[in-house]
Design a protein around this motif. Structure first.
Motif, PDB file in Angstrom:
ATOM      1  N   ASP A  93       0.861  -1.179   0.000  1.00 25.77           N
ATOM      2  CA  ASP A  93       0.000   0.000   0.000  1.00 25.77           C
ATOM      3  C   ASP A  93       0.896   1.226   0.000  1.00 25.77           C
ATOM      4  O   ASP A  93       1.402   1.660   1.038  1.00 25.77           O
ATOM      5  CB  ASP A  93      -0.916  -0.023   1.223  1.00 25.77           C
ATOM      6  N   ILE A  94       1.137   1.777  -1.187  1.00 26.27           N
ATOM      7  CA  ILE A  94       2.126   2.830  -1.315  1.00 26.27           C
ATOM      8  C   ILE A  94       1.697   4.086  -0.591  1.00 26.27           C
ATOM      9  O   ILE A  94       2.538   4.863  -0.085  1.00 26.27           O
ATOM     10  CB  ILE A  94       2.401   3.099  -2.816  1.00 26.27           C
ATOM     11  N   TRP A 130       4.038   6.053   2.277  1.00 27.06           N
ATOM     12  CA  TRP A 130       4.450   7.450   2.250  1.00 27.06           C
ATOM     13  C   TRP A 130       3.931   8.208   3.470  1.00 27.06           C
ATOM     14  O   TRP A 130       4.605   9.110   3.967  1.00 27.06           O
ATOM     15  CB  TRP A 130       3.969   8.117   0.964  1.00 27.06           C
ATOM     16  N   MET A 131       2.784   7.845   3.956  1.00 27.90           N
ATOM     17  CA  MET A 131       2.317   8.487   5.189  1.00 27.90           C
ATOM     18  C   MET A 131       3.171   8.071   6.386  1.00 27.90           C
ATOM     19  O   MET A 131       3.423   8.874   7.291  1.00 27.90           O
ATOM     20  CB  MET A 131       0.845   8.145   5.426  1.00 27.90           C
ATOM     21  N   THR A 132       3.635   6.844   6.362  1.00 30.95           N
ATOM     22  CA  THR A 132       4.559   6.403   7.421  1.00 30.95           C
ATOM     23  C   THR A 132       5.862   7.186   7.346  1.00 30.95           C
ATOM     24  O   THR A 132       6.427   7.599   8.362  1.00 30.95           O
ATOM     25  CB  THR A 132       4.820   4.903   7.277  1.00 30.95           C
ATOM     26  N   SER A 147      10.418   3.111   3.543  1.00 29.12           N
ATOM     27  CA  SER A 147      10.384   1.713   3.119  1.00 29.12           C
ATOM     28  C   SER A 147      11.196   1.560   1.841  1.00 29.12           C
ATOM     29  O   SER A 147      11.715   2.534   1.277  1.00 29.12           O
ATOM     30  CB  SER A 147       8.936   1.274   2.895  1.00 29.12           C
ATOM     31  N   GLN A 148      11.313   0.316   1.372  1.00 35.93           N
ATOM     32  CA  GLN A 148      12.118   0.081   0.167  1.00 35.93           C
ATOM     33  C   GLN A 148      11.541   0.783  -1.051  1.00 35.93           C
ATOM     34  O   GLN A 148      12.294   1.378  -1.834  1.00 35.93           O
ATOM     35  CB  GLN A 148      12.247  -1.434  -0.081  1.00 35.93           C
ATOM     36  N   ARG A 155      18.210  14.069   3.182  1.00 32.82           N
ATOM     37  CA  ARG A 155      18.405  13.269   4.399  1.00 32.82           C
ATOM     38  C   ARG A 155      18.777  11.836   4.069  1.00 32.82           C
ATOM     39  O   ARG A 155      19.614  11.219   4.738  1.00 32.82           O
ATOM     40  CB  ARG A 155      17.119  13.303   5.234  1.00 32.82           C
ATOM     41  N   LEU A 156      18.155  11.277   2.993  1.00 34.58           N
ATOM     42  CA  LEU A 156      18.484   9.908   2.603  1.00 34.58           C
ATOM     43  C   LEU A 156      19.924   9.817   2.104  1.00 34.58           C
ATOM     44  O   LEU A 156      20.642   8.848   2.418  1.00 34.58           O
ATOM     45  CB  LEU A 156      17.506   9.451   1.520  1.00 34.58           C
ATOM     46  N   GLU A 157      20.373  10.801   1.331  1.00 33.90           N
ATOM     47  CA  GLU A 157      21.748  10.790   0.851  1.00 33.90           C
ATOM     48  C   GLU A 157      22.745  10.911   2.002  1.00 33.90           C
ATOM     49  O   GLU A 157      23.803  10.266   2.010  1.00 33.90           O
ATOM     50  CB  GLU A 157      21.949  11.934  -0.153  1.00 33.90           C
TER      51      GLU A 157
END
Length: 820
Positions: free
Chosen positions: A368-369, A373-375, A383-384, A492-494
Motif C-alpha cells: 500500500d504505497i 508514504w504516510m509512514t 520503506s524500500q 536526508r536519505l543521501e
C-alpha cells in the motif's frame, strides 16, 4: 485620371469612400495552375501519400490543424475572389488587396461557391461592409449561408462576420449604410458604474510567457483559437450575442440590405434588428433618418413603398447593454479557456506522472504505497519503495515537474482573480439594469422569464470562479510544501547513505498539507470538476444482476484490485442539507463543557459533530487530513466554461428577442405603373462558381438596372433605365412623381447613377461613340446632359458622395474619374 487594376474587377454598390479618396473593387482571379509533381527520384505516389499522412498526424498533435478531415477531403471551389482598395487622385496607387476569406464548410462539403452581392462604406469611411452568399454542396444538396463581413479601411482586416443559413439565396442585394439620428438622450447607470471601475483587459495565452520554462520537458501544445477570436469570424457562442464594435460612439449608424423581398437592418453594422418584408422583389432602396423607400417588381409592374424605421434611443440602450455584456463575457470565456488549457497541459499531466510513479511502485512491491508514504511523513522511516523513488527521481525531472505545476496553478489563480471574477461581477451589474428596463413596458420590450435564471447562472459562475481561485491557491501551497519536503527527504536519505550526520535544521514544511495531498492523490477533484467536465458516475446494477466486473472469490486471478487513490466525489450546493449546523465558537464549546454535571453518571464526551462545529470555519486546510471533506461547489456537474457558454446562449436569446421586438411598417406610395418594354439588364453580383456546381448555382442572373439616393429630408429619388428611356421616381409623403427622359433615335443608355447634386449618365450616340454626362439635380433634366465628355469603351458607373463619378471600362481593368 486613369488607373489600371491587375484583375477583372467590378464596382458593386457604393464602392467610393464617402470621406477619403478611396475606391473598393471586387475582382475574380483565375485559379492557379496545378503544380507539376515534385516528388524526389524513386518515390512513388503511395509513398508520398504515406509521408503526407504522417505530416498531417504530427501537425494535428501540435494543434496546427483545426479540422483533421480537411487534409484528406478536397473541396472544389471557383476562382479566387479578391477585394482591393485603391487610392484615387493624380497618382492612383493600391492601399491593400486581400482574398475574400471563406468560412470552413461543414463536414462532407465537396464544392464551395461564392456570390459577392454588394458592398458599401460606413458613413465615416472607416469600415467596408460586404454582403455575400456561400453555397456548400454536401452529398449533392446545396446549403446556402448569407455572410455579412465588415472590413477595416486601413489594412482590410476582418472586424466582424455574421453567418445566417438561408433556403433561397438572393441574386442581388442593395446595401446602404446611413447615420442614424436619434432624438433625446438616455443615461445608463450600469454603464456609468462600469466606466468608473478598473478596466478589464483581455486574457493572454501562454505565448506571452517564456516558450519553455526552466526545466520544462513536456512538449506544450498551443491553446488553439479562443472564443473571442472565433467570434470575429461569426463562430461560437459570443457571435450569437448582439454587440457594437464602437460602444462609446455618440452617432450610431444603420446598415440596410434589400434582398429578394426582405430588408435586413443592423445597428452599427453588427446588431441585428427586425426585418421588413415587402410583397415583391426589391429592385432599389434609399434611406435617410427614420424612413426608407423601395421600388419593387411585382409581376409586370413597378410599385413604390415607404418604410418607417422605428428604432429610437431605447434600442440603442439595449444594444449598448448587450455589447457590454458580450465584452465582459468574452473576457470571462477567454480566461476560462486559457485556464482550462493550463490545467490540462501543465498541471494535470504532471499529477498523472506522480500517480504513474506511485502506481508502478505499488504493482512492483505489492504494498500500500499511500500508507508507506504516510509512514515516511510521520516517522521519517522510508520503506524500500520509498527509497527507490527518492533515489530514482533526479533533480532535473523534479525541477521540470515543479515548474510546470506551479506555472499552471499560478496562471489559473491569476486568470480567475483578475478576469473571471470581476467579469462576472460586471455581468450581474448589467443584468440588474436590464431587468429594471424590461419592467418599464412603456419604453422597452416586456421582460423575459429567462432573465432570473440567467442571473442565477451568472451568480453560479461567479461562485465557481471564486472557488477556482481558492482551490488553485490551496493546491499551489500544498505542492510547494510537498516539493520542499521531497527535497528534504532526498537530502536526508543521501546523508544517511554516506554516514553524514543530518544537519540540525528545523523542518520547513507543513506535514498536514502533505498528508492530505498524499491521501487523496495529486489530482485535485475540485479543480478537475471546475476546469473539465467530470465523468458521470455509473448507475448501480439492479438487484440480482451481476456486473461485468464481478469477481469470482474462488479464483484470486480475477480479484478486483483496489484503486491506488479512491476517487473523491465532488459535492455541489444542490446536495447540501437544508438545515446546516450553525458555526460554534470555542467559547461556546467551553461554556457547554462547563455546563455539564461532573458526575460518574455523566462523563460522556461531546459528540463528533459538536467538536466538528468548533473547527468549522473557513481555513486553508480544515482539520486533519483523515477528516477533510471536499468543498462544495455551486451549481451542478458542469465545468465553468460550459456554464459560461450556457449563460451566453441564454443572453443571446434575451437580447436578440428584445432588439427584434419592434417591427417596421410599410405603406404603398402610389398606384403601380408598368415596367419599361426593354429594361437595361445587368448582373450586380460577382460569382465564383465551382466546376461541378453549375447545376446548383447560376453563373449569371441579370436584373433591371436600378439606382436610388435620398435627395431631401423626406424625399428619395429612384432611377431605372431602359435602352432608350431614363425614368426618375420621387418618393415622398405626397404621391410619387415619375419623370421620363428619352434618348434620341439611334442612341442607347448603358448605365446611370446618382449623387447628392448630379445625375450621371453613360450612353452611346447614333455614331456609336460613348459619352458620360451629368444633369444637375436642382432642375428638371432634359436631353442632352449639359456636361458631357467622350468616354471610350466606358461600361459601368459609380458615384461618390462628393459629386465625382467613376467609370469602369469594358475590359474591367481600366478605371477613369469624371468630375462635371
Amino acid at each position: 485620371m486613369d488607373m489600371q487594376v491587375p484583375h477583372e474587377s467590378l464596382l458593386l454598390g457604393s464602392a467610393v469612400n464617402p470621406v477619403l479618396d478611396l475606391v473598393a473593387l471586387v475582382s475574380r482571379e483565375a485559379p492557379p495552375e496545378k503544380p507539376a509533381s515534385t516528388l524526389p527520384p524513386g518515390v512513388n505516389a503511395a509513398q508520398a501519400a504515406m509521408r503526407q499522412r504522417v505530416l498531417d498526424m504530427q501537425a494535428r498533435k501540435k494543434g496546427q490543424l483545426a479540422h483533421p478531415a480537411s487534409s484528406s477531403i478536397s473541396v472544389q471551389s471557383g476562382p479566387t475572389v479578391r477585394i482591393s482598395v485603391w487610392r484615387t487622385g493624380k497618382y492612383p496607387s493600391p492601399v491593400w488587396d486581400k482574398p475574400f476569406e471563406l468560412p470552413p464548410g461543414p463536414p462532407g462539403t465537396t464544392s464551395q461557391s461564392l456570390q459577392v452581392l454588394s458592398m458599401t462604406w460606413a458613413p465615416k469611411g472607416d469600415r467596408l461592409a460586404v454582403r455575400a452568399c456561400i453555397t456548400n454542396i454536401i452529398s449533392g444538396t446545396p446549403h446556402h449561408t448569407l455572410l455579412l463581413y465588415l472590413l477595416s479601411v486601413y489594412d482590410g482586416g476582418l472586424l466582424h462576420a455574421r453567418l445566417v443559413p438561408c433556403s433561397h439565396p438572393p441574386s442581388h442585394a442593395s446595401l446602404l449604410w446611413i447615420p442614424l439620428r436619434l432624438s433625446g438622450s438616455l443615461e445608463s447607470q450600469a454603464l456609468h458604474i462600469l466606466q468608473r471601475l478598473a478596466p478589464l483587459y483581455p486574457a493572454q495565452p501562454f505565448d506571452d510567457d517564456k516558450a519553455r520554462w526552466h526545466g520544462s520537458s513536456l512538449p506544450h501544445s498551443p491553446p488553439g483559437e479562443s472564443p473571442s477570436a472565433a467570434c470575429v469570424r461569426g463562430l461560437g457562442v459570443l457571435a450569437s450575442i448582439p454587440f457594437m464594435l464602437r460602444l462609446d460612439e455618440d452617432a450610431p449608424s444603420l446598415l440596410l440590405s434589400a434582398e429578394n423581398q426582405a430588408i435586413e437592418a443592423w445597428m452599427d453594422g453588427t446588431v441585428p434588428l427586425a426585418p421588413t418584408v415587402l410583397p415583391g422583389s426589391i429592385l432599389s432602396l434609399a434611406a435617410a433618418d427614420h424612413s426608407a423607400s423601395a421600388l419593387i417588381h411585382d409581376a409586370s409592374s413597378l410599385r413604390a413603398f415607404r418604410i418607417s424605421l422605428p428604432w429610437n434611443i431605447s434600442f440603442l440602450h439595449i444594444a449598448r447593454l448587450s455589447s457590454s455584456f458580450q465584452h465582459c463575457l468574452a473576457i470571462a470565456l477567454d480566461a476560462t479557456f486559457y485556464a482550462t488549457h493550463a490545467w490540462s497541459t501543465f498541471v494535470r499531466p504532471r499529477a498523472n506522472e506522480w500517480l504513474a510513479l506511485w502506481h508502478d511502485l505499488a504493482n512492483a512491491y505489492g504494498v500500500d504505497i499511500v500508507a508507506d508514504w504516510m509512514t515516511l511523513l510521520t516517522t521519517a522511516l522510508p520503506s524500500q519503495p520509498c527509497e527507490q523513488l527518492l533515489s530514482q527521481l533526479t533533480e532535473g525531472a523534479l525541477i521540470a515537474m515543479e515548474s510546470d505545476m506551479k506555472r499552471g496553478l499560478k496562471r489559473i489563480r491569476r486568470l480567475a482573480a483578475t478576469n473571471v471574477v470581476p467579469a462576472c461581477e460586471r455581468l450581474l451589474i448589467l443584468l440588474t439594469e436590464w431587468m429594471g428596463c424590461a419592467s418599464w413596458s412603456a419604453r422597452y420590450p416586456p421582460s423575459s422569464p429567462r432573465i432570473s435564471s440567467l442571473i442565477s447562472l451568472i451568480q453560479t459562475c461567479h461562485g465557481l470562479a471564486i472557488s477556482l481561485q481558492e482551490h488553485a491557491e490551496r493546491e499551489l501551497l500544498a505542492f510547494d510544501e510537498f516539493y520542499k519536503w521531497w527535497r528534504y527527504e532526498q537530502e536526508r536519505l543521501e546523508r544517511a547513505k554516506s554516514d553524514i550526520p543530518s544537519a540540525h535544521v528545523p523542518i520547513q514544511h507543513d506535514t498536514l498539507s502533505i498528508l492530505e495531498l498524499c491521501r487523496r492523490g495529486f489530482l485535485s477533484p475540485e479543480l478537475d470538476a471546475i476546469l473539465s467536465a467530470p465523468a458521470q458516475e455509473a448507475a448501480p446494477a439492479p438487484p440480482g444482476q451481476a456486473t461485468d466486473n464481478a469477481a469470482d472469490s474462488s479464483d484470486d486471478s480475477h480479484a478486483i484490485s483496489e484503486p491506488l487513490f479512491p476517487p473523491q466525489r465532488v459535492l455541489y450546493e444542490e446536495t447540501r442539507p437544508l438545515h446546516e449546523p450553525s458555526c460554534v465558537t470555542v467559547q461556546d464549546a467551553l461554556a457547554w463543557l462547563d455546563a455539564q454535571e461532573a458526575s460518574e453518571s455523566n462523563q460522556s464526551q461531546p459528540a463528533d459533530d459538536q467538536w466538528h462545529q468548533v473547527f468549522h470555519h473557513t481555513s486553508l486546510f480544515t482539520g486533519p487530513a483523515a477528516s477533510a471533506e471536499p468543498h462544495m461547489l455551486p451549481g451542478h456537474a458542469l465545468s465553468l466554461f460550459q456554464q459560461l457558454e450556457d449563460a451566453g446562449k441564454a443572453a443571446g436569446h434575451i437580447f436578440s428577442a428584445a432588439l427584434l421586438h419592434e417591427s417596421t411598417s410599410s405603406s404603398e406610395c402610389a398606384d403601380p405603373w408598368p415596367m419599361p418594354a426593354s429594361p437595361c439588364l445587368h448582373d450586380d453580383a460577382l460569382r465564383s462558381v465551382a466546376a461541378n456546381a453549375a447545376a446548383h448555382v447560376a453563373s449569371h442572373i441579370p436584373r433591371p438596372m436600378m439606382r436610388a439616393i435620398p435627395t431631401q429630408r423626406d424625399t428619395h429619388t429612384h432611377l431605372y433605365l431602359s435602352d432608350t428611356h431614363l425614368s426618375l421616381v420621387q418618393v415622398s409623403s405626397s404621391p410619387c412623381a415619375v419623370q421620363t427622359i428619352q434618348v434620341p433615335s439611334g442612341g442607347q443608355l448603358l448605365d446611370a447613377t446618382l449623387s447628392p447634386l448630379y445625375l450621371f449618365v453613360l450612353w452611346v450616340d447614333a455614331e456609336q461613340s460613348t459619352y458620360v454626362g451629368a444633369f444637375p439635380a436642382s432642375r428638371t433634366p432634359s436631353w442632352p446632359p449639359p456636361h458631357s465628355v467622350p468616354m471610350h469603351r466606358g461600361r459601368f458607373l459609380a458615384a461618390s458622395q462628393r459629386d465625382a463619378c467613376l467609370v469602369l471600362k469594358e475590359d474591367k481593368r481600366s478605371l477613369s474619374v469624371y468630375v462635371p
